[in-house]
Design an enzyme around this catalytic site. Structure first.
Site, PDB file in Angstrom:
ATOM      1  N   TYR A  52       0.653  -1.206  -0.107  1.00 49.54           N
ATOM      2  CA  TYR A  52      -0.005  -0.097   0.073  1.00 49.54           C
ATOM      3  C   TYR A  52       0.847   1.284  -0.167  1.00 49.54           C
ATOM      4  CZ  TYR A  52      -3.843  -3.244   1.429  1.00 49.54           C
ATOM      5  OH  TYR A  52      -4.716  -4.255   1.789  1.00 49.54           O
ATOM      6  N   HIS A 108       0.473 -11.483   1.608  1.00 53.13           N
ATOM      7  CA  HIS A 108      -0.418 -11.105   1.071  1.00 53.13           C
ATOM      8  C   HIS A 108      -1.202 -11.602   0.039  1.00 53.13           C
ATOM      9  CE1 HIS A 108      -1.822  -6.571   0.178  1.00 53.13           C
ATOM     10  NE2 HIS A 108      -2.776  -7.137  -0.159  1.00 53.13           N
TER      11      HIS A 108
END
Length: 259
Positions: A52, A108
């Site tokens: 992110y 992830h």
């Protein structure tokens, strides 16, 4: 501050609040204000990821809140492209967040679509070394979770997956529960029709909006939910959904929107 830390679900080393604040697509420069607004609204669980590119901003927001470290549950994630530099990645995350440990660290995505028990072993080692209290995965199938468990003897504490009433799949929910894996849902509103008549009628019965009903549905099931917004009013409104008490019939009706 209003405290929405409860309800929560047990994970290794503590309790994971069912209501979390998602920070995907929040720019690093905007993250401090968004995270502070979330903590002010009562969130005690903040979700970010190396991918992110906002860990520094998230860390600043947590620090500025003045809350004790043990009062905020912080999650970040290992990108699949970093599968060959596991230890360096968590150390970089801690440095950017300004923390000495995580509450939860997730893989992830399956690297190259594969479970990669060798990567999972290194994630578990970081946990054993005290860099994170709990470890888990994101976007893994039940079969991939089984592969990790069979190869290493350690089952992920959490699987973070795209989840909403429209995507409700009892086989997945039951499969994770049976394995002792917490289901954590992201993008709870994205796949949902917020004008769905079932959601609208239930929202009207509780004098809330349909987004709050979706949050309440997650909590009623014991699913972790991480709604994301950068608008303080919406951040607070989403949090209030965790306090909505749905009836069993209402939960069943919402389940019916899924598969």
């Amino acid at each position: 501050m209003t405290d929405f830390a409860e309800p929560s679900v047990p994970v290794t080393g503590g309790a994971m609040p069912l209501l979390g604040f998602g920070t995907w697509q929040i720019a690093d420069a905007d993250a401090p204000a968004a995270v502070q607004a979330a903590l002010e609204a009562g969130y005690r669980h903040i979700d970010t990821a190396t991918g992110y590119s906002n860990q520094r901003g998230v860390g600043k927001g947590v620090a500025a809140s003045g809350l004790a470290r043990d009062d905020v549950f912080v999650t970040t994630k290992l990108p699949p492209d970093n599968a060959d530099r596991v230890r360096a990645t968590i150390e970089e995350s801690l440095d950017q967040l300004g923390l000495d440990h995580l509450d939860l660290w997730l893989v992830h995505w399956p690297p190259n679509g594969e479970a990669r028990p060798d990567v999972w072993e290194q994630v578990v080692q970081a946990q054993q070394d005290g860099l994170t209290k709990a470890v888990g995965v994101s976007n893994y199938s039940l079969a991939q979770i089984d592969e990790l468990t069979e190869a290493t003897g350690v089952t992920p504490a959490v699987n973070q997956i795209k989840w909403s009433p429209a995507e409700f799949d009892r086989t997945v929910a039951d499969g994770l529960r049976d394995r002792g894996v917490v289901l954590e849902g992201y993008s709870p509103f994205k796949a949902s029709n917020l004008q769905d008549p079932t959601l609208v009628s239930i929202a009207e019965a509780h004098d809330v909006d349909t987004a709050q009903v979706i949050v309440a549905w997650h909590v009623a099931h014991g699913f972790v939910v991480i709604p994301k917004s950068s608008q303080p009013e919406r951040i607070a409104s989403n949090a209030a959904g965790a306090r909505v008490q749905l009836t069993e019939d209402e939960v069943d009706r919402i389940d019916g929107l899924g598969r």
